[in-house]
Design a protein around this motif. Sequence first.
Motif, PDB file in Angstrom:
ATOM      1  N   TRP A 322       9.476 -21.700  -0.509  1.00 21.40           N
ATOM      2  CA  TRP A 322       8.660 -20.396  -0.014  1.00 21.40           C
ATOM      3  C   TRP A 322       9.104 -19.713   0.382  1.00 21.40           C
ATOM      4  CZ3 TRP A 322       5.351 -20.854   3.640  1.00 21.40           C
ATOM      5  CH2 TRP A 322       5.725 -21.879   5.022  1.00 21.40           C
ATOM      6  N   ASN A 323       7.621 -18.417   0.594  1.00 18.36           N
ATOM      7  CA  ASN A 323       8.126 -17.922   1.481  1.00 18.36           C
ATOM      8  C   ASN A 323       6.729 -17.068   1.077  1.00 18.36           C
ATOM      9  OD1 ASN A 323       8.086 -14.397  -0.021  1.00 18.36           O
ATOM     10  ND2 ASN A 323       9.799 -16.113  -0.971  1.00 18.36           N
ATOM     11  N   VAL A 324       6.116 -16.686   2.807  1.00 23.02           N
ATOM     12  CA  VAL A 324       4.997 -16.152   2.635  1.00 23.02           C
ATOM     13  C   VAL A 324       5.028 -14.792   3.421  1.00 23.02           C
ATOM     14  CG1 VAL A 324       2.567 -16.090   3.719  1.00 23.02           C
ATOM     15  CG2 VAL A 324       3.753 -18.304   2.461  1.00 23.02           C
ATOM     16  N   ILE A 325       4.608 -13.591   2.754  1.00 21.64           N
ATOM     17  CA  ILE A 325       4.731 -12.172   3.349  1.00 21.64           C
ATOM     18  C   ILE A 325       2.806 -11.756   3.325  1.00 21.64           C
ATOM     19  CG2 ILE A 325       5.761 -10.206   2.752  1.00 21.64           C
ATOM     20  CD1 ILE A 325       8.022 -11.493   1.080  1.00 21.64           C
ATOM     21  N   THR A 326       3.105 -11.348   5.002  1.00 27.17           N
ATOM     22  CA  THR A 326       1.693 -10.529   5.081  1.00 27.17           C
ATOM     23  C   THR A 326       2.475  -8.455   5.211  1.00 27.17           C
ATOM     24  OG1 THR A 326       0.981 -12.158   6.050  1.00 27.17           O
ATOM     25  CG2 THR A 326       0.374 -10.062   6.513  1.00 27.17           C
ATOM     26  N   GLY A 327       1.597  -8.079   4.859  1.00 25.58           N
ATOM     27  CA  GLY A 327       2.300  -6.880   5.061  1.00 25.58           C
ATOM     28  C   GLY A 327       0.959  -5.597   4.685  1.00 25.58           C
ATOM     29  N   LEU A 328       1.303  -4.764   5.369  1.00 25.10           N
ATOM     30  CA  LEU A 328       0.309  -3.309   6.138  1.00 25.10           C
ATOM     31  C   LEU A 328       0.368  -2.184   4.943  1.00 25.10           C
ATOM     32  CD1 LEU A 328      -2.209  -2.311   7.024  1.00 25.10           C
ATOM     33  CD2 LEU A 328      -0.688  -1.503   9.212  1.00 25.10           C
ATOM     34  N   VAL A 329       0.361  -1.336   3.914  1.00 25.76           N
ATOM     35  CA  VAL A 329       0.186  -0.357   3.676  1.00 25.76           C
ATOM     36  C   VAL A 329      -0.289   0.987   3.970  1.00 25.76           C
ATOM     37  CG1 VAL A 329       0.347   0.987   0.673  1.00 25.76           C
ATOM     38  CG2 VAL A 329       1.074  -1.714   1.092  1.00 25.76           C
ATOM     39  N   GLN A 330       0.032   1.565   4.118  1.00 27.17           N
ATOM     40  CA  GLN A 330       0.011   3.068   4.351  1.00 27.17           C
ATOM     41  C   GLN A 330      -0.319   4.251   3.412  1.00 27.17           C
ATOM     42  OE1 GLN A 330      -3.374   4.222   6.855  1.00 27.17           O
ATOM     43  NE2 GLN A 330      -3.476   5.585   5.336  1.00 27.17           N
ATOM     44  N   PRO A 331      -1.020   5.248   2.246  1.00 24.77           N
ATOM     45  CA  PRO A 331      -0.715   5.983   1.986  1.00 24.77           C
ATOM     46  C   PRO A 331      -0.737   6.957   2.997  1.00 24.77           C
ATOM     47  CG  PRO A 331      -2.763   4.357   0.956  1.00 24.77           C
ATOM     48  CD  PRO A 331      -1.942   3.400   2.396  1.00 24.77           C
ATOM     49  N   LEU A 332       0.592   7.570   2.667  1.00 23.03           N
ATOM     50  CA  LEU A 332       1.141   8.597   3.146  1.00 23.03           C
ATOM     51  C   LEU A 332       1.027  10.047   2.696  1.00 23.03           C
ATOM     52  CD1 LEU A 332       3.536   7.436   5.434  1.00 23.03           C
ATOM     53  CD2 LEU A 332       1.431   7.760   6.403  1.00 23.03           C
ATOM     54  N   PHE A 333       1.197  10.087   1.265  1.00 24.56           N
ATOM     55  CA  PHE A 333       0.901  10.866   0.318  1.00 24.56           C
ATOM     56  C   PHE A 333       2.150  10.119  -1.179  1.00 24.56           C
ATOM     57  CE2 PHE A 333       4.092  13.803  -2.884  1.00 24.56           C
ATOM     58  CZ  PHE A 333       3.076  15.034  -2.218  1.00 24.56           C
ATOM     59  N   THR A 334       0.443  11.181  -1.805  1.00 24.13           N
ATOM     60  CA  THR A 334      -0.072   9.848  -3.441  1.00 24.13           C
ATOM     61  C   THR A 334       0.393  12.017  -4.504  1.00 24.13           C
ATOM     62  OG1 THR A 334      -2.145  10.567  -2.681  1.00 24.13           O
ATOM     63  CG2 THR A 334      -0.862   8.807  -2.507  1.00 24.13           C
ATOM     64  N   GLY A 335       0.625  12.515  -3.688  1.00 20.65           N
ATOM     65  CA  GLY A 335       0.726  13.531  -5.153  1.00 20.65           C
ATOM     66  C   GLY A 335      -0.364  14.221  -4.766  1.00 20.65           C
ATOM     67  N   GLY A 336      -1.269  14.081  -4.393  1.00 24.94           N
ATOM     68  CA  GLY A 336      -3.003  14.449  -4.354  1.00 24.94           C
ATOM     69  C   GLY A 336      -4.040  13.521  -5.376  1.00 24.94           C
ATOM     70  N   ARG A 337      -3.429  12.449  -5.652  1.00 23.60           N
ATOM     71  CA  ARG A 337      -3.881  11.374  -6.239  1.00 23.60           C
ATOM     72  C   ARG A 337      -5.508  10.753  -6.098  1.00 23.60           C
ATOM     73  NH1 ARG A 337      -4.151   6.129  -7.065  1.00 23.60           N
ATOM     74  NH2 ARG A 337      -2.667   5.917  -4.921  1.00 23.60           N
ATOM     75  N   ILE A 338      -5.317  10.559  -4.872  1.00 25.73           N
ATOM     76  CA  ILE A 338      -6.238   9.823  -4.026  1.00 25.73           C
ATOM     77  C   ILE A 338      -7.504  10.908  -3.759  1.00 25.73           C
ATOM     78  CG2 ILE A 338      -7.092   9.009  -1.360  1.00 25.73           C
ATOM     79  CD1 ILE A 338      -5.038   7.559  -1.795  1.00 25.73           C
ATOM     80  N   ARG A 339      -7.899  12.628  -3.106  1.00 28.70           N
ATOM     81  CA  ARG A 339      -7.813  13.224  -3.574  1.00 28.70           C
ATOM     82  C   ARG A 339      -8.753  13.540  -4.428  1.00 28.70           C
ATOM     83  NH1 ARG A 339      -8.938  17.717   0.605  1.00 28.70           N
ATOM     84  NH2 ARG A 339      -6.806  16.649   1.792  1.00 28.70           N
ATOM     85  N   GLY A 340      -8.267  13.673  -5.516  1.00 30.78           N
ATOM     86  CA  GLY A 340      -8.709  13.978  -6.675  1.00 30.78           C
ATOM     87  C   GLY A 340      -9.496  12.951  -7.093  1.00 30.78           C
TER      88      GLY A 340
END
Length: 448
Positions: A322-340
């Motif tokens: 087994w394996n366990v992964i902890t990740g941190l995701v920070q949106p940097l560029f989404t092509g305007g999707r989040i702003r839209g």
Amino acid sequence: MALFVILAGCNMLPQRSEQDVGAEIPDQWVEERTISQPVFEHWVEIFGDPQLSNLVSSALANNYELKAAAARVDAAIAQARIDGASRWPQLSFFVEHEQMQIREAGFGSARFGVFEALFGLSWELDVWGRIRDFQQAAVLEADATAVDYHGARLSLAARVAQSYFELIEANLQAAVVEQSVKDRNIIVSLVRGRFQRGLVRGLDLRLALTDLANAEVELKEARNQIQIITRRLEILLGRYPEGKEMDVATLPSLPTDIPAGLPSELLERRPDVVAAYSRLQAADFRTVSSKKLRLPRITLTAAGGTRSTDLTELIDPRAAAWNVITGLVQPLFTGGRIRGEIFRNEAFAEGALNFYKSTALNAFREVEQALAAEEWLRQQEISLRKAVEQTEASQKLAVYSYRNGLIEILTLLDSYRSTLNAQSAHLFITRQLLNNRINLYLALGGKV
């Protein structure tokens, strides 16, 4: 520091108030001339008609439009659960068996099976409350749908009551026209007798017969109206529209008390207003949730399992990997999707705010209109009642005068038409008074 500034902006819900309807709310209704009385909780019983109460109860239990509204409530509740599912770990597990065959030159082939037991886990830690806000929006939508259902119950009860009163009026109208036909037959007999004695011209008899024929046409139309209303009422009751004749009595007396409550109370009681405000709050939560898409997301992913040709070793924990992964995701560029996404939800919230104000102002208008119409309709009913009395008296005088040759046939026939018109108008305005009172109960958001 920038993260804290963004977080502070994402967590701020707009300050809303149910009293903010874009106009000043008066302390009393403009059209009310008496002290406000509490709104009746179960207004159907106020009319004191057991048959009406039974019909409304039957409609609430069997109407298919109402059942569809109830199903929409269940769907909205399920959607709220779906939207909140991401707050919890997503765990999957599956077992499979793979049959394999290996061929080697000069050594023949070997066949064996491989067993696998695998699991996967994924979890986004909702540290900023983004998923919680999204779920809260769905919960508020479900609340609004539930309120819509109660509004549908109220509307259905009002439609049944109004159709029931309309059916009573149609039966009374038909009875009035039927009596008019009998009276016209008497007139025809009177004119025919005078014609045979040479006291009147043939034209008088023709006019009397024409008037009788017109009255018979009106009677057929009145009876046709009964079956139209009956079928419409049967549909509301969830029955086949066979047009089966219903036993109805007479129109009930108008309740004397006018319950209106206070204008401010309407915003907390009327279903469509309450639902509009819940949807406004839901739009605000969606806007806040979309703004939190700009924040980093913390995810936890785990996977593992066992693989063996021996089924007994499949459950041996020492064979598991087994394996366990902890990740941190920070949106940097989404092509305007989040702003839209943010702009879209802000536009929805603005639309919901204006829709709420429009709904609230329209609710106030309906109450004020019903209160204003009450007095006007009462005066109409009094005047028409007097008109019925006068036309009935003039009709008797006209018959006497015609027998003695004092008036022409047209005057006699006109007196009968005036009586019929006055009686019909009085029945109509009496029902309009009841309909207007139902509209008031509906506008006030009374319960059923």
